[in-house]
Design a protein around this motif. Structure first.
Motif, short mmCIF file in Angstrom:
data_model
loop_
_atom_site.label_atom_id
_atom_site.label_comp_id
_atom_site.label_asym_id
_atom_site.label_seq_id
_atom_site.Cartn_x
_atom_site.Cartn_y
_atom_site.Cartn_z
N VAL A 150 0.85 -1.19 0.00
CA VAL A 150 0.00 0.00 0.00
C VAL A 150 0.88 1.24 0.00
CG1 VAL A 150 -1.91 1.20 1.11
CG2 VAL A 150 -1.69 -1.29 1.35
N GLY A 151 0.60 2.15 -0.93
CA GLY A 151 1.30 3.42 -0.98
C GLY A 151 0.33 4.58 -0.79
N GLY A 152 0.87 5.78 -0.79
CA GLY A 152 0.04 6.96 -0.61
C GLY A 152 0.23 7.56 0.76
N ASN A 153 -0.81 8.23 1.26
CA ASN A 153 -0.68 8.91 2.55
C ASN A 153 -1.78 8.53 3.54
OD1 ASN A 153 -2.89 10.20 1.43
ND2 ASN A 153 -1.90 12.20 1.20
N ARG A 154 -2.47 7.44 3.26
CA ARG A 154 -3.49 6.97 4.21
C ARG A 154 -2.85 5.92 5.12
NH1 ARG A 154 -9.22 5.99 1.59
NH2 ARG A 154 -9.62 5.71 3.82
N GLN A 155 -2.28 6.40 6.21
CA GLN A 155 -1.47 5.56 7.08
C GLN A 155 -2.27 4.42 7.69
OE1 GLN A 155 1.85 6.29 7.17
NE2 GLN A 155 2.05 4.27 8.10
N ASP A 156 -3.57 4.61 7.89
CA ASP A 156 -4.38 3.53 8.46
C ASP A 156 -4.40 2.32 7.54
OD1 ASP A 156 -5.78 5.08 6.57
OD2 ASP A 156 -7.73 4.53 7.39
N LEU A 157 -4.51 2.56 6.24
CA LEU A 157 -4.53 1.46 5.28
C LEU A 157 -3.14 0.83 5.14
CD1 LEU A 157 -6.73 3.11 2.52
CD2 LEU A 157 -7.43 1.34 4.15
N ASN A 173 3.70 4.50 -13.55
CA ASN A 173 2.38 4.57 -14.17
C ASN A 173 1.93 6.02 -14.07
OD1 ASN A 173 -0.66 4.54 -14.09
ND2 ASN A 173 -0.38 2.34 -14.25
N VAL A 174 1.09 6.51 -14.97
CA VAL A 174 0.63 7.90 -14.87
C VAL A 174 -0.09 8.15 -13.55
CG1 VAL A 174 -1.63 7.61 -15.96
CG2 VAL A 174 -0.39 9.78 -16.19
N LEU A 175 -0.70 7.11 -12.99
CA LEU A 175 -1.37 7.29 -11.71
C LEU A 175 -0.38 7.45 -10.56
CD1 LEU A 175 -4.41 4.87 -12.12
CD2 LEU A 175 -4.44 7.38 -12.09
N HIS A 176 0.86 7.00 -10.75
CA HIS A 176 1.90 7.35 -9.77
C HIS A 176 2.07 8.87 -9.71
CE1 HIS A 176 3.51 3.08 -10.23
NE2 HIS A 176 3.43 3.24 -8.92
N LEU A 177 2.07 9.49 -10.88
CA LEU A 177 2.22 10.95 -10.92
C LEU A 177 1.03 11.63 -10.25
CD1 LEU A 177 3.64 13.53 -11.82
CD2 LEU A 177 2.57 13.26 -14.08
N ILE A 178 -0.17 11.15 -10.53
CA ILE A 178 -1.36 11.71 -9.88
C ILE A 178 -1.26 11.53 -8.37
CG2 ILE A 178 -3.86 11.54 -9.67
CD1 ILE A 178 -2.86 12.67 -12.36
N GLU A 179 -0.87 10.34 -7.93
CA GLU A 179 -0.71 10.09 -6.50
C GLU A 179 0.30 11.05 -5.88
OE1 GLU A 179 1.41 6.76 -3.65
OE2 GLU A 179 0.51 6.08 -5.52
N TYR A 180 1.42 11.23 -6.58
CA TYR A 180 2.49 12.11 -6.07
C TYR A 180 1.98 13.54 -5.91
CZ TYR A 180 7.19 14.13 -5.73
OH TYR A 180 8.32 14.80 -5.32
N ARG A 181 1.24 14.03 -6.91
CA ARG A 181 0.70 15.39 -6.86
C ARG A 181 -0.35 15.52 -5.76
NH1 ARG A 181 4.94 17.24 -9.09
NH2 ARG A 181 5.08 17.17 -11.37
N LEU A 182 -1.20 14.53 -5.60
CA LEU A 182 -2.20 14.59 -4.55
C LEU A 182 -1.55 14.59 -3.17
CD1 LEU A 182 -4.83 12.08 -5.99
CD2 LEU A 182 -5.20 14.53 -5.60
N ALA A 183 -0.54 13.73 -2.99
CA ALA A 183 0.14 13.66 -1.70
C ALA A 183 0.87 14.96 -1.39
CB ALA A 183 1.10 12.48 -1.68
N SER A 187 -3.91 15.72 -0.12
CA SER A 187 -5.20 15.09 -0.43
C SER A 187 -5.12 13.59 -0.18
CB SER A 187 -5.58 15.35 -1.89
OG SER A 187 -5.70 16.73 -2.15
N PRO A 188 -6.13 12.98 0.44
CA PRO A 188 -6.07 11.54 0.75
C PRO A 188 -5.99 10.69 -0.52
CG PRO A 188 -7.82 12.64 1.99
CD PRO A 188 -7.36 13.62 0.96
N VAL A 189 -4.97 9.84 -0.58
CA VAL A 189 -4.78 8.98 -1.75
C VAL A 189 -4.18 7.67 -1.29
CG1 VAL A 189 -2.52 10.05 -2.23
CG2 VAL A 189 -3.71 8.77 -4.04
N ALA A 190 -4.66 6.57 -1.87
CA ALA A 190 -4.14 5.24 -1.56
C ALA A 190 -3.88 4.48 -2.84
CB ALA A 190 -5.12 4.47 -0.68
N GLU A 191 -2.71 3.87 -2.91
CA GLU A 191 -2.31 3.02 -4.03
C GLU A 191 -2.19 1.59 -3.52
OE1 GLU A 191 1.84 1.94 -6.40
OE2 GLU A 191 1.71 3.71 -5.11
N PHE A 192 -2.83 0.66 -4.19
CA PHE A 192 -2.74 -0.76 -3.83
C PHE A 192 -2.03 -1.51 -4.95
CE2 PHE A 192 -6.33 0.73 -1.35
CZ PHE A 192 -6.09 0.14 -0.11
#
Length: 306
Positions: A150-157, A173-183, A187-192
């Protein structure tokens, strides 16, 4: 200068989307072990009654020569054309709860412009959280549940679900870039990242679809029925187990992977699921040989079926 918003064509529904919805993203990129993303997208499109909110400009974002669209030939004429699409839709889970679904191809071009356009749209729609899923091959046994990083900034997950936490450099992946910008902006973001058995990674694995839905549910609170997928998964694994039972080399491989997997989850201080008893990574040739053994066995079994 072309504006990011020019990449998006909104429908009338865009002005009616409730604020505070979760976003679920599943884009077809370079890695889709077990067909996790293709199955997740197919399931959500078929079972959540998605309504189009926005379409992204494929003429700007897609390399048609790299990912050619499908055209149907019927005896003596072309009967249908299926262009690739990237869309944002309003969908609803089994309980009628709304969410936004970003699905389709992963853009080949203009990642920065696309990311700015998407983030502006998410702001406009008041998206509460972003969840996305992808899947990679991992030397893990099919006899154990699919695990996730699990990546992102939702520490509970992350604390509750992430079993492998590597420090590494990977193709993005382009969604890595989206995740990076959100973090970056909090903004809450989770990558599985689903860790799919490497010797089944090129198959359509129902268990991968189930796991994808489970992690989306965990991150969003949405509810999806998986009864049909679970029935398909049981049948699938029965066939795999039959092949494993008929080949001692493959059975030994699976037992070895089981031992490594179980030891790792029990707190063994190996660096990852890939390491052997001495902490050394198996070579690419060793992993390829293991995979080829399975594929060769499967091809032989298919050839022998009546």
């Amino acid at each position: 200068m072309r504006e990011p918003d020019d990449l998006i064509e909104l429908t009338e529904l865009a002005g009616q989307v409730p604020t505070g919805l979760p976003l679920v993203a599943a884009l077809a990129g370079f890695s889709d072990a077990g067909g996790a993303i293709s199955q997740l997208t197919e399931y959500l499109r078929a079972n959540t009654s998605p309504q189009l909110v926005a379409t992204f400009d494929a003429e700007e974002l897609l390399d048609y020569r790299a990912r050619r669209p499908i055209i149907e030939f019927d005896q003596d004429h072309l009967s249908a054309y299926e262009p690739a699409t990237l869309t944002l839709s309003l969908a609803h889970d089994d309980n009628g709860r709304g969410f936004l679904l970003l699905a389709g191809y992963e853009p080949d071009f203009q990642w920065e412009r696309f990311s700015r356009a998407l983030l502006r749209l998410l702001d406009r729609l008041g998206v509460a959280t972003t969840t996305w899923v992808h899947a990679i091959p991992m030397p893990a046994p099919h006899t154990r549940p699919i695990e996730v990083t699990v990546g992102g900034n939702r520490q509970d997950l992350i604390d509750a679900m992430s079993v492998w936490k590597p420090s590494t450099r990977v193709p993005a992946n382009v969604l890595h870039l989206i995740e990076y910008r959100l973090a970056e902006r909090g903004s809450p973001v989770a990558e599985f990242v689903l860790l799919v058995s490497h010797y089944l990674a090129d198959t359509e694995l129902p268990a991968a679809a189930i796991k994808s839905l489970e992690v989306v549910q965990a991150a969003t609170g949405l509810m999806f029925s998986t009864d049909q997928l679970r029935a398909e998964s049981r049948e699938y694994f029965l066939r795999v187990d039959e092949q494993v039972a008929g080949n001692e080399e493959l059975a030994t491989l699976v037992r070895t992977l089981e031992e490594r997997h179980d030891a790792y989850l029990a707190g063994n201080p190996r660096r990852s699921l890939l390491t052997d008893d001495d902490g050394a990574l198996p070579s690419a040739d060793e992993l390829a040989a293991e995979l080829e053994k399975f594929l060769s066995l499967r091809r032989t079994g298919e050839d022998e079926r009546p």
